[in-house]
Scaffold this motif. Sequence first.
Motif, mmCIF file in Angstrom:
data_model
loop_
_atom_site.group_PDB
_atom_site.id
_atom_site.type_symbol
_atom_site.label_atom_id
_atom_site.label_comp_id
_atom_site.label_asym_id
_atom_site.label_seq_id
_atom_site.Cartn_x
_atom_site.Cartn_y
_atom_site.Cartn_z
ATOM 1 N N ASN A 1 1.467 1.899 -3.479
ATOM 2 C CA ASN A 1 0.281 1.806 -4.341
ATOM 3 C C ASN A 1 0.478 0.789 -5.459
ATOM 4 O O ASN A 1 0.298 1.085 -6.634
ATOM 5 C CB ASN A 1 -0.090 3.170 -4.929
ATOM 6 C CG ASN A 1 -0.603 4.123 -3.882
ATOM 7 O OD1 ASN A 1 -1.155 3.711 -2.867
ATOM 8 N ND2 ASN A 1 -0.417 5.403 -4.110
ATOM 9 N N PRO B 1 -5.245 5.121 -5.870
ATOM 10 C CA PRO B 1 -6.465 4.970 -5.077
ATOM 11 C C PRO B 1 -7.260 6.282 -5.014
ATOM 12 O O PRO B 1 -6.702 7.368 -5.008
ATOM 13 C CB PRO B 1 -5.928 4.609 -3.692
ATOM 14 C CG PRO B 1 -4.584 5.265 -3.626
ATOM 15 C CD PRO B 1 -4.053 5.261 -5.041
ATOM 16 N N VAL C 1 -10.252 -5.512 -5.318
ATOM 17 C CA VAL C 1 -11.350 -4.560 -5.509
ATOM 18 C C VAL C 1 -12.669 -5.200 -5.090
ATOM 19 O O VAL C 1 -13.469 -4.591 -4.367
ATOM 20 C CB VAL C 1 -11.412 -4.088 -6.981
ATOM 21 C CG1 VAL C 1 -12.678 -3.306 -7.255
ATOM 22 C CG2 VAL C 1 -10.186 -3.259 -7.322
ATOM 23 N N TYR D 1 -1.360 1.169 -8.995
ATOM 24 C CA TYR D 1 -2.713 1.713 -8.973
ATOM 25 C C TYR D 1 -2.730 3.078 -8.302
ATOM 26 O O TYR D 1 -1.836 3.423 -7.539
ATOM 27 C CB TYR D 1 -3.693 0.761 -8.282
ATOM 28 C CG TYR D 1 -3.369 0.434 -6.842
ATOM 29 C CD1 TYR D 1 -3.792 1.255 -5.796
ATOM 30 C CD2 TYR D 1 -2.643 -0.702 -6.514
ATOM 31 C CE1 TYR D 1 -3.505 0.948 -4.481
ATOM 32 C CE2 TYR D 1 -2.349 -1.029 -5.201
ATOM 33 C CZ TYR D 1 -2.793 -0.199 -4.183
ATOM 34 O OH TYR D 1 -2.497 -0.500 -2.880
ATOM 35 N N ASP E 1 0.799 -1.223 0.000
ATOM 36 C CA ASP E 1 0.000 0.000 0.000
ATOM 37 C C ASP E 1 0.833 1.275 0.000
ATOM 38 O O ASP E 1 0.437 2.265 -0.620
ATOM 39 C CB ASP E 1 -0.960 0.024 1.188
ATOM 40 C CG ASP E 1 -2.126 -0.936 0.999
ATOM 41 O OD1 ASP E 1 -2.544 -1.147 -0.154
ATOM 42 O OD2 ASP E 1 -2.623 -1.471 2.011
ATOM 43 N N LEU F 1 -10.216 2.193 -7.486
ATOM 44 C CA LEU F 1 -8.794 2.016 -7.771
ATOM 45 C C LEU F 1 -8.619 2.095 -9.277
ATOM 46 O O LEU F 1 -9.288 1.377 -10.021
ATOM 47 C CB LEU F 1 -8.283 0.673 -7.275
ATOM 48 C CG LEU F 1 -8.180 0.477 -5.770
ATOM 49 C CD1 LEU F 1 -7.728 -0.947 -5.457
ATOM 50 C CD2 LEU F 1 -7.229 1.469 -5.156
#
Length: 105
Positions: free
Chosen positions: A17, A35, A68, A33, A14, A40
């Motif tokens: 990302n 966010p 997701v 990705y 995270d 996303l």
Amino acid sequence: MEGTKPAVTVTRVDDKNRLEAYVDGRLAGLVEYIPAKGLLAFVHTEVLPEHEGQGIGSALAKASLEMVKKADARFLPVCPFITGYADRHPEFEPWRYRPVSRVAD
């Protein structure tokens, strides 16, 4: 062992990302990705050349869309690889973001 796919471990990172795929403890590919609230946007998929054609990209795409789905969010496939994977896997369609224009002539 020709024709066999390696064991792939996909890890969510995270703070960067992205999701990273590992084979034998070594980085084999990634999906980046962006966010947003409830969404996303998948913007880039990369598989290292020595791992191309081994299913790494598909493992990353599946893990991305499962992430997701689990969050009951939406995804916007900007990356052509994620777009193609999503197109071939209609089970993820309920989580795909589709813009709805409200402009009328």
